[in-house]
Design an enzyme around this catalytic site. Structure first.
Site, PDB file in Angstrom:
ATOM      1  CD  GLU A 131      16.053  16.257  11.098  1.00  0.00           C
ATOM      2  OE1 GLU A 131      15.656  15.142  11.295  1.00  0.00           O
ATOM      3  OE2 GLU A 131      16.594  16.726  10.001  1.00  0.00           O
ATOM      4  CD  GLU A 145      18.403  12.439   8.588  1.00  0.00           C
ATOM      5  OE1 GLU A 145      17.423  11.876   7.742  1.00  0.00           O
ATOM      6  OE2 GLU A 145      17.928  12.439   9.936  1.00  0.00           O
TER       7      GLU A 145
HETATM    8  C1  BGP Z   1      14.703  12.837   9.257  1.00  0.00           C
HETATM    9  C2  BGP Z   1      14.764  13.986   8.415  1.00  0.00           C
HETATM   10  C3  BGP Z   1      13.740  14.886   8.620  1.00  0.00           C
HETATM   11  C4  BGP Z   1      12.444  14.300   9.370  1.00  0.00           C
HETATM   12  C5  BGP Z   1      12.873  13.369  10.394  1.00  0.00           C
HETATM   13  C6  BGP Z   1      11.735  12.632  11.272  1.00  0.00           C
HETATM   14  O1  BGP Z   1      15.183  11.603   8.622  1.00  0.00           O
HETATM   15  O2  BGP Z   1      15.914  14.673   8.191  1.00  0.00           O
HETATM   16  O3  BGP Z   1      13.394  15.288   7.130  1.00  0.00           O
HETATM   17  O4  BGP Z   1      11.353  14.034   8.682  1.00  0.00           O
HETATM   18  O5  BGP Z   1      13.657  12.538  10.298  1.00  0.00           O
HETATM   19  O6  BGP Z   1      11.380  11.325  10.333  1.00  0.00           O
HETATM   20  P1  BGP Z   1       9.924  11.198  10.087  1.00  0.00           P
HETATM   21  O7  BGP Z   1       9.339  12.334   9.449  1.00  0.00           O
HETATM   22  O8  BGP Z   1      10.119  10.035   9.250  1.00  0.00           O
HETATM   23  O9  BGP Z   1       9.243  10.753  11.370  1.00  0.00           O
END
Ligand code: BGP
Length: 477
Positions: free
Chosen positions: A374, A179
């Site tokens: 993701e 990201e």
């Molecule tokens: C993205 C990241 C992850 C993950 C996901 C979910 O930003 O790449 O590392 O954590 O989001 O977000 P969160 O954990 O804040 O719910």
């Protein structure tokens, strides 16, 4: 029809949220280790509050994660049982180079990941490796100021050369920066940046961004020299911005908001800074620290494929139309609430059609293979008296999104290599540091204060996802 025969189904994790073992195996301290659970997480992650050591007043969930470090065999067996074809994970930089600037890597760290990759291969699971997922040795922040320092490119070059050489034959799919656009919003987490009072933050961020973009192109070059079969990808926190209305001002605002994100992939996939960004930098007096050879490097070494995360779509409003409306919740990149959409327990808009639209926008723009690395629903799970979680809400979210992806492939012709859901085994949330924000097919007994046995229990979605994979996405019921 449907997904390609060798479509890569699986799940995605990150060392800082999953692995733990923060002080084991010679690992050095990392920026993500000092990000606590609680109210200070955001000011620290965004670089506003300087916090570079552990103290007794905070709880730091990354120290232990959910202990993949000691439980990787058990976890990989669960992935294999679900039929995973691919498993996305990240390397903790400070496990390989504890301080980041050593001459030689830490063999114990290299060996750990080698063992993990071999364990995956045992089950025919393809590892996909994010080289940096929000982490960096803290020493590189204290000593060099993080990614705003050009020296970071050299340290990263060293890291990737070691990784590519050592894991040739074990790993094929690489991602340079998770990201990458998150640096604009959480610059300490994304790039180790802290800001002095009065510092021009935008200037510092774009200097750091330039260094990451150069480092990413350099990694692509080195990867292909070491093994022409390596696939090196960019990674964007995606989710299209819709205009809040047909007012051309809102439409124009959406163009601006989308470009803020696409900018990164424009450079990584097309190999040059887009005209709209150069004009903006010129207007605002932002200087991009180009050095000799940077332009050629970016141009000659674009990424092989494009990866992204998708959780929700966003909405743009021109300042004249904002009134007293407030920015809503979402995956770090934020927009306004969309009245047509339901939201998750954490207020993130649920929008499967937006997923299809996002895939199409990205594919139209770059014409390179895509990989969704993701996607998922962060939700509160309530285990019954046997510890079982009937997570139909998660199944529903994933079903609708996989169907949308299928539509993008079948009906729109998007070239899609694979799909990994976020956090297949519950892990720590990046934005909040909570455990109670769960994404997994497997429940982990651990709470927001770090209490619990860490035992793993399959949820209802476990068997559902297994069936999805078995049928190559045909059976979503
Ligand atoms: C993205 C990241 C992850 C993950 C996901 C979910 O930003 O790449 O590392 O954590 O989001 O977000 P969160 O954990 O804040 O719910």
């Amino acid at each position: 029809m449907g997904f390609r025969e060798n479509f890569l189904w699986g799940g995605a994790t990150a060392a800082n949220q999953y692995e733990g073992g923060f002080d084991e195996g010679g690992r050095g301290l990392a920026n993500v280790d000092v990000m606590p659970h609680g109210a200070d997480r955001q000011p620290i992650g965004t670089g506003q509050m300087i916090h570079l050591e552990h103290d007794a007043d905070h709880y730091y969930p990354a120290k232990l994660g959910v202990d993949f470090y000691h439980r990787y065999k058990e976890d990989i067996a669960l992935y294999a049982e679900m039929g995973f074809k691919v498993f996305r994970m990240s390397i903790a930089w400070s496990r390989i180079f504890p301080n980041g600037d050593e001459a030689e890597p830490n063999e114990e760290g290299l060996k750990f990941y080698e063992d993990v990759f071999k364990e995956l291969k045992k089950y025919g699971i393809e590892p996909m490796v994010t080289i940096t997922h929000f982490d960096m040795p803290i020493h590189l922040i204290k000593e060099y100021g993080g990614w705003k320092n050009r020296k970071l490119v050299d340290f990263y070059e060293k890291l990737v050369t070691v990784l590519f050489t050592r894991y040739k034959g074990l790993v094929k799919y690489w991602i340079t920066f998770n990201e990458i656009n998150v640096i604009l919003h959480w610059p300490f987490m994304g790039a180790g940046l802290n800001f002095e009072a009065g510092e021009d933050e935008k200037q510092a961020k774009y200097a750091a961004i330039h260094h990451e973009l150069v480092a990413s192109a350099l990694a692509t070059k080195i990867a292909h020299e070491i093994d022409p079969e390596f696939m090196v990808g960019s990674m964007l926190a995606a989710g299209i911005f819709y205009p809040a209305s047909p007012d051309p001002k809102d439409v124009h605002q959406a163009l601006i908001d989308n470009r803020e994100n696409f900018f990164f992939v424009d450079v990584q996939a097309r190999g040059e800074y887009p005209a709209y960004a150069l004009k903006e930098f010129e207007r605002e007096g932002i200087e991009i620290p180009f050095e000799e050879g940077d332009k050629e490097l970016l141009k000659e070494h674009p990424v092989d494929y494009i990866t992204f995360s998708y959780y929700q779509s966003n909405m743009s409003k021109h300042p004249d139309n904002r009134g007293d409306s407030e920015v809503g919740s979402g995956n770090i990149v934020l927009g306004y609430d969309n009245p047509y959409l339901e939201v998750s327990d954490w207020g993130w808009a649920i929008d499967p059609l937006g997923f299809r639209i996002t895939m199409n926008e990205i594919y139209d723009r770059y014409q390179k293979p895509l990989f969704v690395v993701e996607n998922g629903l962060g939700a509160v799970d309530e285990p019954d008296e046997n510890g079982y979680v009937a997570d139909d809400y998660r199944i529903n979210y994933l079903r609708d999104h996989i169907q949308a992806m299928k539509d993008a492939v079948e009906l729109d012709g998007v070239d899609m290599l694979g799909y990994t859901t976020w956090g297949p085994i519950d892990l720590v949330s990046a934005s909040t540091g909570e455990m109670s924000k769960r994404y997994g097919f497997v429940y982990v007994d651990r709470d927001d204060a770090g209490e619990g046995t860490l035992n793993r229990t399959k949820k209802k979605s476990f068997d559902w996802y297994k069936k999805v994979i078995e049928s190559n996405g045909e059976d979503l019921e």
